[in-house]
Design a protein around this motif. Sequence first.
Motif, PDB file in Angstrom:
ATOM      1  N   ASN A 300      10.953   3.429   5.231  1.00 43.60           N
ATOM      2  CA  ASN A 300      10.121   3.954   6.318  1.00 43.60           C
ATOM      3  C   ASN A 300       9.374   5.212   5.896  1.00 43.60           C
ATOM      4  OD1 ASN A 300      10.935   1.908   8.053  1.00 43.60           O
ATOM      5  ND2 ASN A 300      12.719   3.051   8.744  1.00 43.60           N
ATOM      6  N   VAL A 301      10.018   6.033   5.039  1.00 43.45           N
ATOM      7  CA  VAL A 301       9.337   7.216   4.511  1.00 43.45           C
ATOM      8  C   VAL A 301       8.116   6.787   3.698  1.00 43.45           C
ATOM      9  CG1 VAL A 301       9.516   9.172   2.922  1.00 43.45           C
ATOM     10  CG2 VAL A 301      11.379   8.685   4.520  1.00 43.45           C
ATOM     11  N   GLU A 302       8.294   5.761   2.888  1.00 47.41           N
ATOM     12  CA  GLU A 302       7.182   5.265   2.072  1.00 47.41           C
ATOM     13  C   GLU A 302       6.049   4.720   2.930  1.00 47.41           C
ATOM     14  OE1 GLU A 302       9.894   3.976  -1.823  1.00 47.41           O
ATOM     15  OE2 GLU A 302       9.274   2.485  -0.356  1.00 47.41           O
ATOM     16  N   LYS A 303       6.377   4.207   4.128  1.00 44.49           N
ATOM     17  CA  LYS A 303       5.335   3.726   5.033  1.00 44.49           C
ATOM     18  C   LYS A 303       4.603   4.867   5.721  1.00 44.49           C
ATOM     19  CE  LYS A 303       7.744  -0.610   6.120  1.00 44.49           C
ATOM     20  NZ  LYS A 303       8.446  -1.359   7.190  1.00 44.49           N
ATOM     21  N   LYS A 304       5.320   5.968   5.961  1.00 44.58           N
ATOM     22  CA  LYS A 304       4.758   7.064   6.758  1.00 44.58           C
ATOM     23  C   LYS A 304       4.039   8.123   5.943  1.00 44.58           C
ATOM     24  CE  LYS A 304       6.134   5.744  10.882  1.00 44.58           C
ATOM     25  NZ  LYS A 304       5.184   5.480  11.980  1.00 44.58           N
ATOM     26  N   GLY A 358      11.264  14.507  -5.893  1.00 50.81           N
ATOM     27  CA  GLY A 358      12.047  13.960  -7.000  1.00 50.81           C
ATOM     28  C   GLY A 358      13.531  13.968  -6.684  1.00 50.81           C
ATOM     29  N   TYR A 359      14.002  15.069  -6.097  1.00 49.46           N
ATOM     30  CA  TYR A 359      15.411  15.165  -5.695  1.00 49.46           C
ATOM     31  C   TYR A 359      15.725  14.167  -4.589  1.00 49.46           C
ATOM     32  CZ  TYR A 359      19.706  17.258  -3.845  1.00 49.46           C
ATOM     33  OH  TYR A 359      20.984  17.463  -3.401  1.00 49.46           O
ATOM     34  N   TYR A 360      14.771  13.967  -3.688  1.00 51.07           N
ATOM     35  CA  TYR A 360      14.954  13.014  -2.588  1.00 51.07           C
ATOM     36  C   TYR A 360      15.155  11.602  -3.134  1.00 51.07           C
ATOM     37  CZ  TYR A 360      13.628   9.964   1.290  1.00 51.07           C
ATOM     38  OH  TYR A 360      13.598   8.967   2.232  1.00 51.07           O
ATOM     39  N   LEU A 361      14.350  11.219  -4.110  1.00 53.81           N
ATOM     40  CA  LEU A 361      14.507   9.894  -4.705  1.00 53.81           C
ATOM     41  C   LEU A 361      15.863   9.755  -5.395  1.00 53.81           C
ATOM     42  CD1 LEU A 361      11.010   9.055  -6.234  1.00 53.81           C
ATOM     43  CD2 LEU A 361      11.887   8.619  -3.944  1.00 53.81           C
ATOM     44  N   PHE A 375       4.939   2.943  -5.489  1.00 58.16           N
ATOM     45  CA  PHE A 375       4.384   3.793  -4.436  1.00 58.16           C
ATOM     46  C   PHE A 375       4.347   5.248  -4.888  1.00 58.16           C
ATOM     47  CE2 PHE A 375       5.295   6.753  -0.969  1.00 58.16           C
ATOM     48  CZ  PHE A 375       4.248   6.491  -0.103  1.00 58.16           C
ATOM     49  N   TRP A 376       5.422   5.728  -5.477  1.00 54.70           N
ATOM     50  CA  TRP A 376       5.506   7.128  -5.899  1.00 54.70           C
ATOM     51  C   TRP A 376       4.679   7.370  -7.158  1.00 54.70           C
ATOM     52  CZ3 TRP A 376       7.463  10.037  -2.231  1.00 54.70           C
ATOM     53  CH2 TRP A 376       8.334   9.450  -1.309  1.00 54.70           C
ATOM     54  N   SER A 377       4.518   6.338  -7.976  1.00 51.58           N
ATOM     55  CA  SER A 377       3.687   6.477  -9.181  1.00 51.58           C
ATOM     56  C   SER A 377       2.217   6.597  -8.830  1.00 51.58           C
ATOM     57  CB  SER A 377       3.894   5.274 -10.113  1.00 51.58           C
ATOM     58  OG  SER A 377       5.224   5.218 -10.576  1.00 51.58           O
ATOM     59  N   ASN A 378       1.822   5.927  -7.762  1.00 50.54           N
ATOM     60  CA  ASN A 378       0.406   5.923  -7.383  1.00 50.54           C
ATOM     61  C   ASN A 378      -0.116   7.315  -7.035  1.00 50.54           C
ATOM     62  OD1 ASN A 378       0.117   3.193  -7.783  1.00 50.54           O
ATOM     63  ND2 ASN A 378       0.580   2.656  -5.659  1.00 50.54           N
ATOM     64  N   VAL A 379       0.789   8.227  -6.674  1.00 47.71           N
ATOM     65  CA  VAL A 379       0.374   9.600  -6.372  1.00 47.71           C
ATOM     66  C   VAL A 379      -0.341  10.225  -7.563  1.00 47.71           C
ATOM     67  CG1 VAL A 379       1.224  11.931  -5.841  1.00 47.71           C
ATOM     68  CG2 VAL A 379       2.198   9.946  -4.671  1.00 47.71           C
ATOM     69  N   LEU A 380       0.092   9.841  -8.780  1.00 49.21           N
ATOM     70  CA  LEU A 380      -0.451  10.443  -9.998  1.00 49.21           C
ATOM     71  C   LEU A 380      -1.537   9.602 -10.657  1.00 49.21           C
ATOM     72  CD1 LEU A 380       2.935  11.604 -11.559  1.00 49.21           C
ATOM     73  CD2 LEU A 380       1.243  13.050 -10.448  1.00 49.21           C
TER      74      LEU A 380
END
Length: 869
Positions: A300-304, A358-361, A375-380
């Motif tokens: 849900n975090v990844e969706k929001k 990073g700590y959250y993951l 999803f998290w890679s796309n940020v960069l």
Amino acid sequence: MDEWKKIQKKYFLLEISGIVGIIACLVWGICLDWNVLVKKNILISINDIEAFSLTILQIQATVGTLIIAIIALITGNISDSYMGVSVSDFYLNIKPWKLKQKILIFISLGLCLAEIIFHLLKLYNTVFSLFVATLIAIAISINEIYSAFRGKNIKSFEIEAYIDYILTSGIGFYKKDNIYQNFVLDWQEIIDLQDKQSYEKYLSIFEKYMIGLWKYKTEQSLISIQQQCYSMAYCLLGSAKITTKERGIGFIQKVYEVIWKEIKKELPKRVSILNKGEFYLFSEICSELVQSIDDINIENVEKKIKFDYLSNLILKVAIWSRQNRDEDNDKKLDNFRNYNQGYDNEINELNYFARYLGYYLKKQEAKGNIINYNFWSNVLSGWSMFSTSNIPEEEWQVFLKAKVLVYFNYSYGMLLYGHENVVKNGLYLTGLRNLISLDNKYQAIFYMSIHCFIYYLAERESDVCVSEKIRKGAKNILEDEKVKRAFESFLDMLADNSQWLDLSIPKQLYQILERYELFPMYDNVKTMIIENVVLDFYTFLILFMSQQYFLPGLLEKNINDMEMFRYVQNGNESKTKEMLHSLFRLIFAGDKSDEKIDVEVDLMYDNLEKTVKRKQKGKYIQLAKKEQREYEENNNEEEICQRIKTETIRKIEEQFSSILAESDKQNEVIVINLLTLDVYTHAVQNTKLDGYYTHIDGMFLFGIIKFLYQKQVAEVKRRFDDFNGDKGFMEYLSINNLHLLLGSPYILKNRDYRLGEEYKKIVEDYETIYTADVNVGLALKRNSVQVCLHDVNVSIHSPNIAESDAEYDEKTGRYRYSIINDIPIDFEKSELTEFLYNNRKIISVNAEISIQVNEKPCGTIFMGKNSCF
């Protein structure tokens, strides 16, 4: 707004009709009474009209209170409100046009009083007509009050229509702000009970309130927006309901969307948008956001959350808050500090949140939750990560620096908490590989800072600071051939923009990385290495690019000879080449053998050495010329020499007063070299011999001893060979009637500490003069030797090649001379001669003395183990 006008139009017609009816009744009654009293024309005859009028008054007294009774019907809703609007206030005061319930009550009471008056005046027709008017007022009141009981949907529709009217109308700020605050309070009470449709409706209205207050463009309006945004965000994120927490993430993003949307509207006008205030919400709510996402399922975090989008909005709003401050306030130091602090807090909290992800993951991974790493890679991986769209040109640098830090912190968090593949896939395998060109130099700085930090983790930091897992992850990135090729493509793009590269880049890289150097887990003390890591990394890149891309002038522009002399100074060549070899192997994609890499590294090192030496040579030659000009303009050699001479004579006379004579015209004058001092030209003026007087004393004594030794007028003894230890030396002093001891304490004092007291008793009648820098001693008989100091000569001259430590190279026909730090540099003969003339000065101090020997032998010369004349 149109719906509210329709509602008001309906009430307008009703109230106009009522007002007209009341006035018509009054006129009708007066006309009837006038017709009866004046024209004696009675339409309807009533036998006891007075009793009839009294009865109407009694009915009036009862009916007139109906309005109050009707109002009492909605007292159960007195505390109810909807979207910040009080239900009772809406129906009693807001919805009516002019005939509000309070006015109707006063009208009813007024009509009642008028009836009494007209009854006393015996105007009975008017009394009746006023009664009818009272009924009309009651009817209007009934119609207005009972509209409150037509159902919840109609009530909601009418209040929403009123809110829409308030939001789009030009009413005063305080009224609109009050309704805004009440709306937020009402929303907070039902926030956990709302379904998606209801929440989105309230969010839409909240957005309209923000826009409505924003248009006032005052500090107070901006403060109010920020307060209500914080209040709602805190309520959403602090809820015990997970769905509400999820909405809190989207709410923060929505707030910044709205603020930036309003800012962009003003951009073409080039006006000061926030010149009366500032908007810094994220710094206030970040801690609550961090706590909330810990409780939310990662899917849900990844969706929001859209970190790249959200961070971009926050930075843009922060930059505008920073840039658009009142100029008068900016001139006041306190206000300047305050608004800078607000901006700094916003950026710091955003950087913290970026690291925290990073700590959250890591925590989600430990819980066994499925993470969408793409999803998290796309940020960069965004091609426009460093776009300056809609940012004022004067703020580009601040904005881009902030962006570099945000994305660096994001990458840092991923690297430090074991998600190196996020950086690898997002930054390198997607981002860099798909990048066509660089937007600006700060984008280049970001990629360099990340690669340098990965190199630091993989190769440079000690095991006590970097865990095996982190080091392995960093090496996994560096050693991947696809990563190497991606970084090489970055270097290709950087080569096309080589004008960005200058000596400010390593400083900026260091400013980014210095705060992220790691410390041992159980200790906070270590040798700081990140500055050297940055310099090594940048030096390699410049050498590599200069060699691979044929970029004339790149090396010259990017080499700070003062910082990089350590790479080429004596003894460091192998260490430097080892560093270059290691980086070449980590960065270059391909199967080059170590031998081929060594060839490349040798060329790189030669280029570095030549550049450093050439720059140092040119810099010091120019500096020497400048110093020589200043020396000639500002110094008087005669005065300097006279000052040194006067002080030297004074010191010698103080030290050797017991053997000095005032004059001597009989004996030969000899010259003793007291001091030869090689100093830089710029230091001549301030040269003081305070630290050299011990040496001068030693050389003065050494000259005397040498004269006595050559004239053979004194006995000569080996201090450590000719005596039976300290005991034999002490006995010798006792039986030879010696009076004065001069020379090295090492020679003249006892070596055996156990004989210290006995030695003191023997020499307590002796006069002693201890000197340094000599390895001899002299014991004289009383008045056996007298020395006359005729003069002290001080001279200053520039050294020639023979007086320097330059080495002649027969192969090249040049001289090799170390200007500084043991780095030999090639000079032509004329070039070196001129440089030495400008750069150095030799100060020579010589004493002219004569020696009168009155007794032979005059005493004894004690020589040490290595003493010679």
